[in-house]
Write an enzyme that holds these catalytic residues in place. Structure first.
Site, PDB file in Angstrom:
ATOM      1  N   ASP A 104       0.696  -1.279   0.040  1.00 46.49           N
ATOM      2  CA  ASP A 104       0.090   0.105  -0.190  1.00 46.49           C
ATOM      3  C   ASP A 104       0.876   1.194   0.077  1.00 46.49           C
ATOM      4  O   ASP A 104       0.314   2.495  -0.281  1.00 46.49           O
ATOM      5  CB  ASP A 104      -1.056  -0.090   1.219  1.00 46.49           C
ATOM      6  N   HIS A 119       6.961  -7.571  -1.422  1.00 49.87           N
ATOM      7  CA  HIS A 119       5.828  -7.965  -2.372  1.00 49.87           C
ATOM      8  C   HIS A 119       5.417  -6.987  -3.311  1.00 49.87           C
ATOM      9  O   HIS A 119       4.226  -6.918  -3.959  1.00 49.87           O
ATOM     10  CB  HIS A 119       4.569  -8.496  -1.461  1.00 49.87           C
ATOM     11  N   CYS A 127       3.955  -4.114 -17.838  1.00 46.17           N
ATOM     12  CA  CYS A 127       3.455  -5.078 -19.299  1.00 46.17           C
ATOM     13  C   CYS A 127       3.898  -6.625 -18.752  1.00 46.17           C
ATOM     14  O   CYS A 127       5.181  -6.801 -18.821  1.00 46.17           O
ATOM     15  CB  CYS A 127       3.893  -4.193 -20.189  1.00 46.17           C
ATOM     16  N   CYS A 130       6.265  -6.837 -22.534  1.00 45.90           N
ATOM     17  CA  CYS A 130       7.695  -6.147 -22.621  1.00 45.90           C
ATOM     18  C   CYS A 130       8.129  -5.670 -21.089  1.00 45.90           C
ATOM     19  O   CYS A 130       9.063  -5.062 -21.390  1.00 45.90           O
ATOM     20  CB  CYS A 130       7.568  -5.055 -23.614  1.00 45.90           C
ATOM     21  N   CYS A 147      -0.645  -1.667 -22.414  1.00 42.88           N
ATOM     22  CA  CYS A 147       0.960  -0.797 -22.341  1.00 42.88           C
ATOM     23  C   CYS A 147       0.996   0.246 -23.568  1.00 42.88           C
ATOM     24  O   CYS A 147       0.670  -0.231 -24.564  1.00 42.88           O
ATOM     25  CB  CYS A 147       1.740  -2.114 -22.709  1.00 42.88           C
ATOM     26  N   GLY A 187       2.091  -6.713  12.924  1.00 40.30           N
ATOM     27  CA  GLY A 187       0.763  -6.855  12.178  1.00 40.30           C
ATOM     28  C   GLY A 187       0.870  -7.796  11.195  1.00 40.30           C
ATOM     29  O   GLY A 187       0.533  -7.739  10.016  1.00 40.30           O
ATOM     30  N   THR A 188       1.625  -9.186  11.263  1.00 34.28           N
ATOM     31  CA  THR A 188       1.739 -10.162  10.304  1.00 34.28           C
ATOM     32  C   THR A 188       1.222 -11.515  10.959  1.00 34.28           C
ATOM     33  O   THR A 188       1.610 -11.774  11.900  1.00 34.28           O
ATOM     34  CB  THR A 188       3.024 -10.153   9.818  1.00 34.28           C
ATOM     35  N   SER A 189       0.711 -12.242  10.263  1.00 35.22           N
ATOM     36  CA  SER A 189       0.126 -13.602  10.518  1.00 35.22           C
ATOM     37  C   SER A 189       1.371 -14.534  10.640  1.00 35.22           C
ATOM     38  O   SER A 189       1.064 -15.558  11.059  1.00 35.22           O
ATOM     39  CB  SER A 189      -1.019 -13.984   9.848  1.00 35.22           C
ATOM     40  N   VAL A 214      -2.617  -8.133  17.763  1.00 30.50           N
ATOM     41  CA  VAL A 214      -3.708  -8.227  18.236  1.00 30.50           C
ATOM     42  C   VAL A 214      -4.097  -9.811  18.848  1.00 30.50           C
ATOM     43  O   VAL A 214      -4.841 -10.012  19.774  1.00 30.50           O
ATOM     44  CB  VAL A 214      -4.844  -7.587  17.630  1.00 30.50           C
TER      45      VAL A 214
HETATM   46  N1  APR Z   1      -2.497  -3.956  15.014  1.00 28.71           N
HETATM   47  C1  APR Z   1      -1.430  -5.073  14.744  1.00 28.71           C
HETATM   48  N2  APR Z   1      -1.928  -6.373  14.437  1.00 28.71           N
HETATM   49  C2  APR Z   1      -3.027  -6.292  13.795  1.00 28.71           C
HETATM   50  C3  APR Z   1      -3.964  -5.236  13.808  1.00 28.71           C
HETATM   51  C4  APR Z   1      -3.648  -4.093  14.471  1.00 28.71           C
HETATM   52  N3  APR Z   1      -4.584  -3.013  14.672  1.00 28.71           N
HETATM   53  N4  APR Z   1      -5.051  -5.716  12.946  1.00 28.71           N
HETATM   54  C5  APR Z   1      -4.629  -6.930  12.629  1.00 28.71           C
HETATM   55  N5  APR Z   1      -3.561  -7.194  13.103  1.00 28.71           N
HETATM   56  C6  APR Z   1      -2.944  -8.450  12.782  1.00 28.71           C
HETATM   57  C7  APR Z   1      -3.664  -9.860  12.675  1.00 28.71           C
HETATM   58  O1  APR Z   1      -3.889 -10.542  13.884  1.00 28.71           O
HETATM   59  C8  APR Z   1      -3.010 -10.804  11.870  1.00 28.71           C
HETATM   60  O2  APR Z   1      -1.961 -11.345  12.567  1.00 28.71           O
HETATM   61  O3  APR Z   1      -2.366  -8.469  11.424  1.00 28.71           O
HETATM   62  C9  APR Z   1      -2.088  -9.854  10.911  1.00 28.71           C
HETATM   63  C10 APR Z   1      -2.539  -9.555   9.388  1.00 28.71           C
HETATM   64  O4  APR Z   1      -2.395 -10.876   8.869  1.00 28.71           O
HETATM   65  P1  APR Z   1      -2.564 -11.231   7.387  1.00 28.71           P
HETATM   66  O5  APR Z   1      -3.716 -10.581   7.191  1.00 28.71           O
HETATM   67  O6  APR Z   1      -2.353 -12.603   7.071  1.00 28.71           O
HETATM   68  O7  APR Z   1      -1.539 -10.316   6.541  1.00 28.71           O
HETATM   69  P2  APR Z   1       0.013 -10.542   6.161  1.00 28.71           P
HETATM   70  O8  APR Z   1       0.524 -11.286   7.318  1.00 28.71           O
HETATM   71  O9  APR Z   1       0.678  -9.329   5.839  1.00 28.71           O
HETATM   72  O10 APR Z   1       0.038 -11.467   5.115  1.00 28.71           O
HETATM   73  C11 APR Z   1       1.210 -11.773   4.160  1.00 28.71           C
HETATM   74  O11 APR Z   1       0.059 -12.955   2.498  1.00 28.71           O
HETATM   75  O12 APR Z   1      -1.695 -12.578   1.462  1.00 28.71           O
HETATM   76  C12 APR Z   1      -0.624 -12.461   1.285  1.00 28.71           C
HETATM   77  O13 APR Z   1       0.730 -10.966  -0.048  1.00 28.71           O
HETATM   78  C13 APR Z   1      -0.060 -11.004   0.901  1.00 28.71           C
HETATM   79  O14 APR Z   1       1.480  -9.529   2.118  1.00 28.71           O
HETATM   80  C14 APR Z   1       0.284 -10.471   2.157  1.00 28.71           C
HETATM   81  C15 APR Z   1       0.843 -11.927   2.727  1.00 28.71           C
END
Ligand code: APR
Length: 246
Positions: A104, A119, A127, A130, A147, A187-189, A214
C-alpha cells in the site's frame, strides 16, 4: 503492560541495528482490510481467484476489478500513528529499516525512507509482454490497462502466489535480518514465506524478537516479547517511553 512497554523501549534504545517487519495489520487502523483474521479480504474473495498469475491469465478484468477497488481504498487511506511512529523512530536512528509485506505504500507516505517492499507496490504496474513499468496515482481509467509501448496487458507489479519475490528486496531483507540485534514484528500472521522466515534468521543470529499483534501467531512462540494490542496504540506508547529517560 506499562512495564513491558518500558522494557521494550529500553531494548530499542540500547539496540545497534533494530529493524522492523510489517504486515497488513499495521495498515488495519488506516481502514485497509487485512488478508486473514476476522474481516480478512480472503473471507470475501478466494485467493486463487485473484492473486495468482493463472487467475490473471484466465480473467484479467476480474483481477483488475479487485486491485482497482484496493487502489481506491488505499488512495483514501492515510498513514496511521503506527506508520508515523516508525518514520519518527527511523529519523531518530532507533530503527534502521522497515521490511514490509504490504503493497500500500503507507510507510513511504508516513515518511519512512529505508523501506524494503518484499511484495511490490500496488501503484506500480508492468506490461506482461515487454515489462515496461509505470507508476499510477489513482486506479487505471481503463480496465485492464494496456501498455503504451507495445499494446500488451498491464498488471499490478506485486508478488502473486507461486511467484518469486524481487531478488534485490529479498536479498536485502535477509541481510538485514541476519545483522539485526532487534526485530520488531508488527501486524503479520507469519504464515506466508519467505517473509515469515526473517524473524527466525534474526533469532538464529542472537537477535531479540518483539511481536506487536492483536492475536497470537505462529511467530509468537519464538518471540522473547509479545505486546498484545493494536499497533497504532502500542507503538506511540513505546515511543513515549523511548523519549523519557525514565
Ligand atoms: N495491530 C496489530 N496487528 C493487527 C491489527 C492491528 N490493528 N489488526 C490486525 N492485526 C494482525 C492480525 O492479527 C494478523 O496477525 O495483523 C495480521 C494480518 O495478517 P494477514 O492478514 O495474514 O496479513 P500478512 O501477514 O501481511 O499477510 C502476508 O499474505 O496474502 C498475502 O501477499 C499477501 O503480504 C500478504 C501476505
Amino acid at each position: 503492560m506499562e512495564d513491558l512497554l518500558k522494557t521494550v523501549a529500553n531494548i530499542l534504545r540500547s539496540s545497534k541495528n533494530a529493524v522492523v517487519l510489517t504486515g497488513a495489520g499495521i495498515s488495519a487502523e488506516s481502514g485497509i482490510p487485512t488478508f486473514r483474521g476476522t474481516n480478512g479480504l480472503w473471507k470475501k474473495y478466494r485467493a486463487e481467484d485473484l492473486a495468482t498469475p493463472f487467475a490473471f491469465q484466465r480473467n484479467p478484468r476480474l483481477v483488475w476489478e479487485w486491485y482497482a477497488w484496493r487502489m481506491d481504498l488505499i488512495s483514501k487511506a492515510k498513514p496511521n500513528p503506527a506508520h508515523i511512529t516508525l518514520a519518527e523512530m527511523e529519523k531518530e536512528g532507533i530503527i534502521k529499516a522497515v521490511i514490509t509485506q504490504n503493497v500500500d505504500g503507507l510507510h513511504f507516505r508516513a515518511g519512512s525512507k529505508n523501506v524494503i517492499e518484499l511484495h511490490g507496490n500496488i501503484w506500480r504496474i508492468k506490461c506482461v509482454n515487454c515489462n515496461w513499468k509505470t507508476v499510477l496515482n489513482s486506479p487505471p481509467s481503463q480496465i485492464p490497462p494496456i501498455c503504451e509501448k507495445c499494446g500488451g496487458l498491464m498488471r499490478p507489479d506485486v508478488v502473486w502466489f507461486h511467484e518469486p519475490l524481487p531478488q534485490d528486496a529479498l536479498h536485502e531483507a535477509f541481510k538485514l535480518a541476519a545483522q539485526s540485534d532487534v526485530m520488531l514484528i508488527i501486524g503479520t500472521s507469519g504464515v506466508v514465506q519467505p517473509a515469515a522466515s526473517l524473524p527466525l534468521i534474526t533469532r538464529e543470529h542472537g537477535g531479540t524478537l518483539i511481536e506487536i499483534n492483536v492475536t497470537d501467531t505462529p511467530l509468537t512462540p519464538i518471540c522473547q516479547y509479545t505486546l498484545r494490542g493494536k499497533a497504532g496504540e502500542i507503538l506511540p506508547k513505546i515511543h513515549k517511553h523511548l523519549k523519557n529517560t525514565d
